[in-house]
Write an enzyme that holds these catalytic residues in place. Sequence first.
Site, mmCIF file in Angstrom:
data_model
loop_
_atom_site.group_PDB
_atom_site.id
_atom_site.type_symbol
_atom_site.label_atom_id
_atom_site.label_comp_id
_atom_site.label_asym_id
_atom_site.label_seq_id
_atom_site.Cartn_x
_atom_site.Cartn_y
_atom_site.Cartn_z
ATOM 1 N N MET A 1 -82.084 -11.587 -27.584
ATOM 2 C CA MET A 1 -82.065 -11.448 -25.978
ATOM 3 C C MET A 1 -83.217 -10.235 -25.940
ATOM 4 O O MET A 1 -82.497 -9.569 -26.821
ATOM 5 C CB MET A 1 -80.740 -11.771 -25.581
ATOM 6 C CG MET A 1 -80.883 -11.519 -23.574
ATOM 7 S SD MET A 1 -82.594 -12.714 -22.711
ATOM 8 C CE MET A 1 -81.077 -14.207 -22.931
ATOM 9 N N GLY B 1 -90.105 -14.333 -34.163
ATOM 10 C CA GLY B 1 -90.296 -15.165 -33.900
ATOM 11 C C GLY B 1 -90.306 -16.360 -32.969
ATOM 12 O O GLY B 1 -91.282 -17.513 -32.581
ATOM 13 N N ALA B 2 -89.207 -16.540 -31.934
ATOM 14 C CA ALA B 2 -89.494 -17.322 -30.338
ATOM 15 C C ALA B 2 -90.305 -16.963 -29.313
ATOM 16 O O ALA B 2 -91.356 -17.870 -29.006
ATOM 17 C CB ALA B 2 -88.372 -17.158 -29.599
ATOM 18 N N ASN B 3 -91.030 -15.141 -29.763
ATOM 19 C CA ASN B 3 -92.046 -14.557 -28.862
ATOM 20 C C ASN B 3 -93.440 -15.875 -29.904
ATOM 21 O O ASN B 3 -94.246 -16.570 -28.524
ATOM 22 C CB ASN B 3 -92.001 -13.874 -28.863
ATOM 23 C CG ASN B 3 -91.088 -12.939 -28.211
ATOM 24 O OD1 ASN B 3 -90.478 -13.064 -27.483
ATOM 25 N ND2 ASN B 3 -90.881 -11.540 -28.645
ATOM 26 N N THR C 1 -104.423 -5.470 -37.141
ATOM 27 C CA THR C 1 -104.677 -5.083 -35.722
ATOM 28 C C THR C 1 -104.572 -4.182 -35.133
ATOM 29 O O THR C 1 -103.744 -2.768 -36.262
ATOM 30 C CB THR C 1 -103.753 -5.757 -35.176
ATOM 31 O OG1 THR C 1 -101.842 -5.429 -35.255
ATOM 32 C CG2 THR C 1 -103.501 -7.609 -34.940
ATOM 33 N N LEU C 2 -105.307 -3.085 -34.846
ATOM 34 C CA LEU C 2 -105.450 -1.572 -34.585
ATOM 35 C C LEU C 2 -105.962 -1.446 -33.005
ATOM 36 O O LEU C 2 -106.261 -0.796 -32.368
ATOM 37 C CB LEU C 2 -106.784 -1.247 -35.192
ATOM 38 C CG LEU C 2 -107.201 -1.844 -36.366
ATOM 39 C CD1 LEU C 2 -108.782 -1.081 -36.925
ATOM 40 C CD2 LEU C 2 -106.174 -0.348 -37.318
ATOM 41 N N ALA D 1 -106.365 -0.783 -29.010
ATOM 42 C CA ALA D 1 -106.614 -0.798 -28.077
ATOM 43 C C ALA D 1 -108.020 -0.791 -28.668
ATOM 44 O O ALA D 1 -109.057 -1.172 -28.621
ATOM 45 C CB ALA D 1 -107.143 0.140 -27.398
ATOM 46 N N ASP E 1 -97.090 -10.074 -31.197
ATOM 47 C CA ASP E 1 -96.567 -11.870 -31.617
ATOM 48 C C ASP E 1 -97.551 -12.626 -30.906
ATOM 49 O O ASP E 1 -97.736 -13.997 -31.317
ATOM 50 C CB ASP E 1 -94.981 -12.086 -30.644
ATOM 51 C CG ASP E 1 -94.534 -10.758 -31.249
ATOM 52 O OD1 ASP E 1 -94.337 -11.091 -32.335
ATOM 53 O OD2 ASP E 1 -93.515 -10.326 -30.100
#
Length: 305
Positions: free
Chosen positions: A15, A44-46, A220-221, A223, A253
Amino acid sequence: MDLRPKIVVIGSLNMDLVVKAVRAPKRGETVMGEEIHFIPGGKGANQAVGLARLGAETTMIGAVGSDAFGEKLKKALQKDGVNTSSIKVLDSEATGVASILLAEGDNSIVVVPGANAQCLPEDLDRYEEKITEADLVLLQLEIPLETVEYAIKLARKHGKTVMLNPAPAQNLSQDLLSKVDYLTPNRSELALLTGMSEESTIAKGIEQLLEVGVSCCVTTLGAEGVAFREKGGSLVKVSGNKVPVVDTTGAGDAFNAGLAYALAQKESIREAVEFAVQVSALAVTKFGAQGGMPTLAEVEKFQEG
């Protein structure tokens, strides 16, 4: 006949207690917040919600407490069509919580794992059939590392594609990395995994991970976009999309959900990365990690310009 890709997400459910403030407090300082929200989260949930909204047949394996937060998290997943039958409910542990401060256009996060720490290897034995049915297994590092290692072993045993989002950052063994098909670190995670400084070139970091056995590293970078390289290939960069930023919490995510979905659809790695970049761009234009996850229709409309 259901031709949707089948993806199993093994990971955390939290949460999110999201506090907005004009700025982050300095050490020892108290600042007044503007608002607070209780939002379903956990990497995980996302990612499971992101996949379900894109149209994947998604199963979530994880653990929550038998408290109000745990019940809300399961219902939130069910609302988006995620199969929650493999989520363990514990009387002995509280549901995991993430405290998120949004200030000055960025976020800082403190996670208390709670029940997530009880997502154990034996749970995966119980739900092994779900893994055998999957096209791809997606993992992160908010559950015990021994569970991640065992999940990868099970997925490999059944010939499944393994994608690991190595977040939150921690050191991983060469043996584990050598069994990963797609590794998706951000810049700081890449630095920790390789022992290089963040000032070192992305290319060198990715090359080092490929040398220890990762099949494909996708970094991932923010912007700046994404850099990726497959074993035997050359480095490729994909630019980010300029969008009005509302909340960056779920950007990573959303990217991982988009990438996993496209790869499970047998897209090329370049096509999958470009798709994931678009999913991530749309996600930051809305508030909340799960709330910001776009549908496939929204992504297709965004692609049309």
